[in-house]
Design a protein around this motif. Structure first.
Motif, mmCIF file in Angstrom:
data_model
loop_
_atom_site.group_PDB
_atom_site.id
_atom_site.type_symbol
_atom_site.label_atom_id
_atom_site.label_comp_id
_atom_site.label_asym_id
_atom_site.label_seq_id
_atom_site.Cartn_x
_atom_site.Cartn_y
_atom_site.Cartn_z
ATOM 1 N N TRP A 54 40.434 40.529 40.164
ATOM 2 C CA TRP A 54 40.678 40.875 38.502
ATOM 3 C C TRP A 54 41.323 39.479 38.244
ATOM 4 C CZ3 TRP A 54 38.632 43.991 35.698
ATOM 5 C CH2 TRP A 54 37.874 45.335 35.827
ATOM 6 N N PHE A 55 42.157 39.389 39.163
ATOM 7 C CA PHE A 55 43.253 37.984 38.384
ATOM 8 C C PHE A 55 43.742 37.279 39.481
ATOM 9 C CE2 PHE A 55 44.941 41.015 35.337
ATOM 10 C CZ PHE A 55 44.295 40.742 34.455
ATOM 11 N N ALA A 56 43.332 36.216 39.587
ATOM 12 C CA ALA A 56 43.399 34.373 40.550
ATOM 13 C C ALA A 56 44.805 34.732 41.179
ATOM 14 C CB ALA A 56 43.246 33.578 40.031
ATOM 15 N N VAL A 57 45.804 35.072 40.559
ATOM 16 C CA VAL A 57 46.702 35.507 40.566
ATOM 17 C C VAL A 57 46.557 36.084 42.214
ATOM 18 C CG1 VAL A 57 48.040 36.556 39.282
ATOM 19 C CG2 VAL A 57 49.343 34.901 40.857
ATOM 20 N N LEU A 71 37.250 47.982 26.809
ATOM 21 C CA LEU A 71 37.114 48.774 27.687
ATOM 22 C C LEU A 71 35.524 48.818 28.192
ATOM 23 C CD1 LEU A 71 39.039 52.020 25.473
ATOM 24 C CD2 LEU A 71 39.484 51.072 27.740
ATOM 25 N N ALA A 72 34.510 48.954 27.329
ATOM 26 C CA ALA A 72 33.595 49.156 27.976
ATOM 27 C C ALA A 72 33.530 47.392 29.312
ATOM 28 C CB ALA A 72 32.523 48.124 27.210
ATOM 29 N N THR A 73 33.978 46.339 28.890
ATOM 30 C CA THR A 73 33.825 45.741 29.860
ATOM 31 C C THR A 73 34.754 45.554 31.115
ATOM 32 O OG1 THR A 73 33.781 43.840 28.432
ATOM 33 C CG2 THR A 73 34.553 43.491 30.601
ATOM 34 N N ILE A 74 35.663 46.158 31.076
ATOM 35 C CA ILE A 74 36.188 47.002 32.711
ATOM 36 C C ILE A 74 35.421 47.994 33.287
ATOM 37 C CG2 ILE A 74 38.455 48.351 33.588
ATOM 38 C CD1 ILE A 74 39.795 47.139 30.637
ATOM 39 N N GLU A 75 34.892 49.325 32.387
ATOM 40 C CA GLU A 75 33.505 49.822 33.384
ATOM 41 C C GLU A 75 32.588 49.498 33.686
ATOM 42 O OE1 GLU A 75 30.943 53.013 31.396
ATOM 43 O OE2 GLU A 75 33.366 53.694 30.708
ATOM 44 N N VAL A 76 31.840 47.845 33.586
ATOM 45 C CA VAL A 76 31.004 47.426 33.329
ATOM 46 C C VAL A 76 31.254 46.268 35.152
ATOM 47 C CG1 VAL A 76 29.397 45.431 33.381
ATOM 48 C CG2 VAL A 76 29.451 47.693 31.710
ATOM 49 N N ILE A 77 32.576 45.990 34.760
ATOM 50 C CA ILE A 77 32.537 45.320 36.124
ATOM 51 C C ILE A 77 33.079 46.109 37.591
ATOM 52 C CG2 ILE A 77 34.832 44.105 37.433
ATOM 53 C CD1 ILE A 77 34.513 42.591 34.569
ATOM 54 N N LEU A 114 30.948 43.903 40.044
ATOM 55 C CA LEU A 114 30.546 42.844 40.068
ATOM 56 C C LEU A 114 32.253 41.611 40.508
ATOM 57 C CD1 LEU A 114 30.178 42.464 35.890
ATOM 58 C CD2 LEU A 114 28.862 42.512 38.063
ATOM 59 N N LEU A 115 32.832 42.412 40.703
ATOM 60 C CA LEU A 115 34.057 41.805 41.639
ATOM 61 C C LEU A 115 33.881 41.365 42.746
ATOM 62 C CD1 LEU A 115 37.571 43.314 41.081
ATOM 63 C CD2 LEU A 115 36.518 41.720 39.610
ATOM 64 N N GLU A 116 33.221 42.134 43.358
ATOM 65 C CA GLU A 116 32.644 41.552 44.973
ATOM 66 C C GLU A 116 30.938 40.734 45.002
ATOM 67 O OE1 GLU A 116 32.790 44.909 43.636
ATOM 68 O OE2 GLU A 116 34.041 46.300 44.593
ATOM 69 N N LEU A 144 37.096 29.498 43.839
ATOM 70 C CA LEU A 144 37.349 30.888 44.231
ATOM 71 C C LEU A 144 36.238 31.696 43.184
ATOM 72 C CD1 LEU A 144 41.130 31.580 44.876
ATOM 73 C CD2 LEU A 144 39.825 31.686 46.487
ATOM 74 N N GLY A 145 35.397 32.561 44.006
ATOM 75 C CA GLY A 145 34.564 33.190 43.303
ATOM 76 C C GLY A 145 33.947 32.551 42.468
ATOM 77 N N LEU A 146 33.334 32.788 41.344
ATOM 78 C CA LEU A 146 32.105 32.075 40.632
ATOM 79 C C LEU A 146 33.066 31.629 39.363
ATOM 80 C CD1 LEU A 146 29.631 34.787 39.712
ATOM 81 C CD2 LEU A 146 29.203 32.776 41.408
ATOM 82 N N MET A 147 33.974 30.701 40.160
ATOM 83 C CA MET A 147 34.568 29.781 40.015
ATOM 84 C C MET A 147 34.646 28.516 40.688
ATOM 85 S SD MET A 147 38.495 29.268 37.806
ATOM 86 C CE MET A 147 39.063 28.173 36.395
#
Length: 224
Positions: A59-62, A116-122, A127-129, A155-158
């Protein structure tokens, strides 16, 4: 000269540099920074505008560094393109008396619904995995192919590939690669003076991402 800790209210840092070239901090850096700020009663604030909401596979890079900041600034992906930003923080820091903080466009209901919709889709689409797994695959492809000549990181898609070639000026080399990739159908931009920036949408299919990566690698092969 040096500044006394008593004169420092907070340290603000990107957990991974964005415009600076997609630079991942060395092992122990964020932990050391957290230790210093705690020792001196200084707030640690992280800028997750580019890195937040799944970009790095968390969720967050940190989170990758096992550090808990006092404040997180986030925007951009939080609402999938709609204008929204947020400050997240510990209750001791965020508990303000009424009237102590205000803003002009805060609480826009449409942007909030999009978030809220973005969080739901992730969450529902994993999408994190997806970002973590696909990002590792792309990084391996670049490391195997050009890791002996260029610096592959992220890291990830960055993902960043810093172009290192003493025969060319850094900016010139980068622009040549970007233009050639574009002519082959891949729109990619730079970060810093000499880094290819790869940050595809988190929903990108694996096949499409790997195809784009193969085109960029094809361009880089032309500089051997």
């Amino acid at each position: 000269g040096l500044v006394s800790p008593d004169e420092v209210a907070a340290v603000l840092i990107e957990p991974i540099q964005g415009e600076g070239g997609y630079v991942v901090p060395p092992r122990g850096f964020m932990q050391g920074l957290r230790k210093i700020t705690k020792e001196h009663g200084i707030l640690l604030a992280v800028d997750e505008v580019q890195t937040g909401f799944g970009r790095t596979g968390r969720w967050f890079a940190v989170e990758h560094f096992g550090v808990e900041p006092d404040l997180i600034a986030t925007a951009k992906a939080i609402a999938s393109g709609l204008p929204l930003g947020a400050i997240i923080g510990r209750s001791e820091v965020m508990s303000l008396p009424k009237g102590a903080h205000a803003n002009t466009f805060g609480g826009n209901p449409v942007a909030a619904a999009a978030s809220l919709a973005t969080i739901e889709v992730i969450e529902e689409e994993g999408l994190l995995e997806h970002a973590a797994k696909l990002g590792d695959e792309i990084k391996r492809a670049f490391a195997d192919e050009v890791g002996d000549r260029h610096h592959v990181r992220g890291l990830g898609l960055m993902i960043g590939v810093e172009l290192l070639d003493e025969r060319k000026k850094p900016g010139q080399y980068l622009q040549e690669v970007l233009v050639k990739a574009f002519k082959r159908g891949v729109a990619v931009i730079g970060a810093g003076f000499s880094t290819i920036r790869m940050a595809p949408p988190l929903v990108i299919p694996r096949e499409m991402a790997l195809k784009a990566a193969s085109i960029i690698l094809e361009v880089l092969r032309g500089y051997r």
